[in-house]
Design an enzyme around this catalytic site. Structure first.
Site, PDB file in Angstrom:
ATOM      1  N   HIS A  76       3.920   6.976   0.847  1.00 25.88           N
ATOM      2  CA  HIS A  76       5.374   7.074   0.702  1.00 25.88           C
ATOM      3  C   HIS A  76       6.132   6.897   2.010  1.00 25.88           C
ATOM      4  O   HIS A  76       7.337   6.656   1.987  1.00 25.88           O
ATOM      5  CB  HIS A  76       5.759   8.416   0.073  1.00 25.88           C
ATOM      6  CG  HIS A  76       5.559   8.444  -1.417  1.00 25.88           C
ATOM      7  ND1 HIS A  76       4.352   8.759  -2.004  1.00 25.88           N
ATOM      8  CD2 HIS A  76       6.399   8.175  -2.449  1.00 25.88           C
ATOM      9  CE1 HIS A  76       4.476   8.688  -3.317  1.00 25.88           C
ATOM     10  NE2 HIS A  76       5.699   8.336  -3.619  1.00 25.88           N
ATOM     11  N   GLY A  77       5.461   7.054   3.138  1.00 25.82           N
ATOM     12  CA  GLY A  77       6.184   6.859   4.393  1.00 25.82           C
ATOM     13  C   GLY A  77       5.313   7.149   5.593  1.00 25.82           C
ATOM     14  O   GLY A  77       4.452   8.030   5.544  1.00 25.82           O
TER      15      GLY A  77
END
Lengths: 508, 81
Positions: free
Chosen positions: A359-360
């Site tokens: 996600h990041g």
């Protein structure tokens, strides 16, 4: 080119008319989708005003002068994006052919490893290089090594996390012999680049999507209505709810003067924003694909009605969680099956921590994943106790309390995730723990978004057995079209229509 | 060992792991038909079957199990004739 922009509407109209006019030739239809998808991908990397200029104010002499001036940095970036997508899908196609032809198990294993290293290597370079090196340098400096590092200027290619997982899933399926290698190159690269699912999913499985490209399609008015109504529902979620709430959330998180009560309100509101933003995007993607005769994987199934975190992850971003389950959780838990329940806990923690990293490229995303892994592990260990409680406590009370607890945990994890950095999280947390927590938050700043969010959840509760909120195909004609007309009026009355915001999941 | 005997043993193992007194399995039964048989309990069931028969499955084999019939067929293949 955003799904909610006028340029996308024009693009979809042209593709739609061209596509269905070629009904007699499946191959020609696929070619239209291939070129359309590559155009969409490159246009998605261009600013909105450039696309509008290209569509409405194109001047040949000016364009020629620009060509004569040579490529600028943006042109190179768009070319790089296109090449990356094309090479990634072509490489996956070739590896699929090689895996299909090879009979020796050890060679097949090495081919699979090579494929995984190449795809993940590219992803790691673009998405994680600076993060990993910076983390290493920070750790070394803490130990007193004094290393200097200036982050490289690496532009993150749009959708790289999505199409990398798409083609990796295909490679794993062919390796595990659960899916036959694709034989038609054009069909294969088209199904990877297929524009409705390219930029932010659903992360498709070749076994589900590719046969739809190899088989002829038929036009149906019912599918058209269903596709348009799902797109409409997606536009409503994004434009009316998510974007209304988004302004307040962005302001509160960016300001150094936000009170603790406003941070709490913004965090709770953010759970509604992210749901409406991402599931709205998925609704538009699914509806858009259905207009062209394709069924994409369902990505959301009313997740805020889940009564456990395990159930939540079966309802939220389903295409990613099923990918993680099949290709990460299953191999890890299978390898540790002799550990009993602890093997499952271990697999859940590792899988979700890596999901956080997907996600990041930031520590808050990793911590977010770890939090979810730990709670999922807790649910595995307490499954029987919770089952006993559910039999003692009245069903409605147990379900409502459980759903609220899941939502509050989700909100707490989103506070970590949304803060974006450990330092920022500490700053937000210190304000939550201050006296400002007891001041009145700015409800008025977010009342419209929350009101429409309430309407949305009420409709979704009524429609929870259906595929999406506006799935009214078996309802009375008058009710159905009145509902469509009302939603259109609400969307066009929204102030957010003129201030288009990017979808949150574009950054992944 | 006959396929029927394997099915009887597997049913008993499933009853123990899933803590269900009443459970009727057929070769066509899938995870969707059995309450509590999910991705979390799946590996526990596989481990219990392996321990019972003193056999080892490969991940590639487990992934291809579509129903109880596939599981029983794989067990039979691994048992000494």
């Amino acid at each position: 080119m955003l799904f909610t922009s006028f340029s996308f509407f024009l693009f979809l109209t042209v593709i739609y008319l061209l596509y269905w006019s070629l009904l007699k030739s499946r191959k020609a239809q696929n070619i239209v989708l291939l070129f359309g998808s590559y155009f969409f991908y490159c246009a998605a990397a261009m600013p909105q005003n450039k696309i509008a200029k290209l569509l409405f104010n194109f001047r040949f002499e000016e364009a020629w002068l620009n060509v004569a001036k040579g490529f600028n940095e943006r042109h190179y970036h768009i070319l790089q994006l296109f090449l990356l997508l094309w090479l990634s899908s072509s490489f996956a196609y070739l590896m699929g052919i090689a895996l299909g032809k090879q009979k020796k198990e050890i060679t097949r294993k090495w081919l699979m490893v090579l494929s995984a290293v190449v795809h993940l290597g590219v992803l790691c370079y673009f998405k994680y290089f600076n993060f990993f090196v910076q983390s290493f340098v920070d750790a070394a400096n803490t130990l007193g090594w004094q290393i200097l590092f200036s982050p490289e200027h690496i532009l993150l290619p749009l959708a790289i996390s999505f199409f990398t997982f798409h083609v990796l899933g295909y490679t794993f399926d062919v390796y595990q012999e659960t899916y036959e290698p694709a034989d038609d190159y054009v069909d294969f690269i088209t199904h990877v680049a297929f524009f409705p699912q390219l930029v932010a999913g659903p992360i498709e499985r070749a076994g589900h999507l590719l046969p739809q490209f190899t088989n002829p399609r038929s036009f149906s008015w019912n599918k058209m209505e269903s596709g348009l109504s799902q797109m409409l529902w997606g536009f409503f979620k994004k434009t009316v709810v998510a974007d209304s709430i988004g302004k307040f959330v962005t302001y509160v998180y960016a300001s150094d003067a936000s009170s603790g009560s406003n941070i709490i309100l913004a965090t709770l509101a953010f759970t509604i924003q992210i749901y409406c933003d991402f599931s709205g995007y998925s609704d538009i993607a699914l509806g858009c694909a259905r207009l062209l005769g394709f069924d994409l994987l369902k990505n959301f199934n009313f997740p805020y009605f889940a009564t456990s975190l395990t159930e939540f992850w079966r309802r939220w971003h389903i295409s990613l969680s099923s990918w993680i389950t099949d290709y990460l959780y299953m191999p890890i838990s299978f390898g540790k099956r002799s550990w009993g329940k602890w093997g499952i806990v271990y697999a859940a923690i590792i899988s979700f921590t890596l999901s956080g990293l997907w996600h990041g490229a930031q520590w808050t995303a990793v911590i977010w994943g770890l939090m979810h892994g730990i709670v999922l592990g807790y649910e595995v260990l307490t499954k029987e106790v919770r089952k006993k409680w559910s039999q003692i406590i009245p069903h409605v009370v147990y379900s409502v309390v459980s759903a609220i607890l899941v939502w509050l945990f989700w909100a707490a994890s989103q506070l970590v995730f949304r803060s974006g950095s450990i330092t920022k999280f500490q700053a937000l947390w210190s304000r939550i723990c201050s006296e400002s927590l007891f001041t009145m938050p700015y409800f008025s700043a977010v009342k419209d978004g929350l009101m429409w969010g309430g309407v949305l959840f009420l409709i979704e509760w009524i429609q929870r057995k259906k595929d999406y909120g506006l799935d009214l195909q078996n309802t009375n004609y008058m009710i159905r079209w009145t509902a469509y007309a009302t939603i259109i009026v609400v969307i066009f009355s929204s102030d957010n229509l003129n201030n288009q915001n990017e979808f949150l999941y574009f950054q992944f | 060992m006959t396929p029927e005997e394997v099915l009887t043993h597997v049913t008993e193992i499933f009853k123990t792991v899933l803590k269900k007194e009443q459970l009727h399995l057929t070769p066509a039964t899938t995870a969707a038909d059995v309450d509590g048989w999910d991705s979390l309990t799946h590996v526990m069931l596989i481990d219990a079957v392996e321990n019972h028969y003193k056999i080892k499955f490969k991940l590639n084999e487990v992934i291809k199990f579509n129903n109880i019939g596939d599981l029983c067929a794989c067990i039979l293949k691994k048992l000494p004739a």
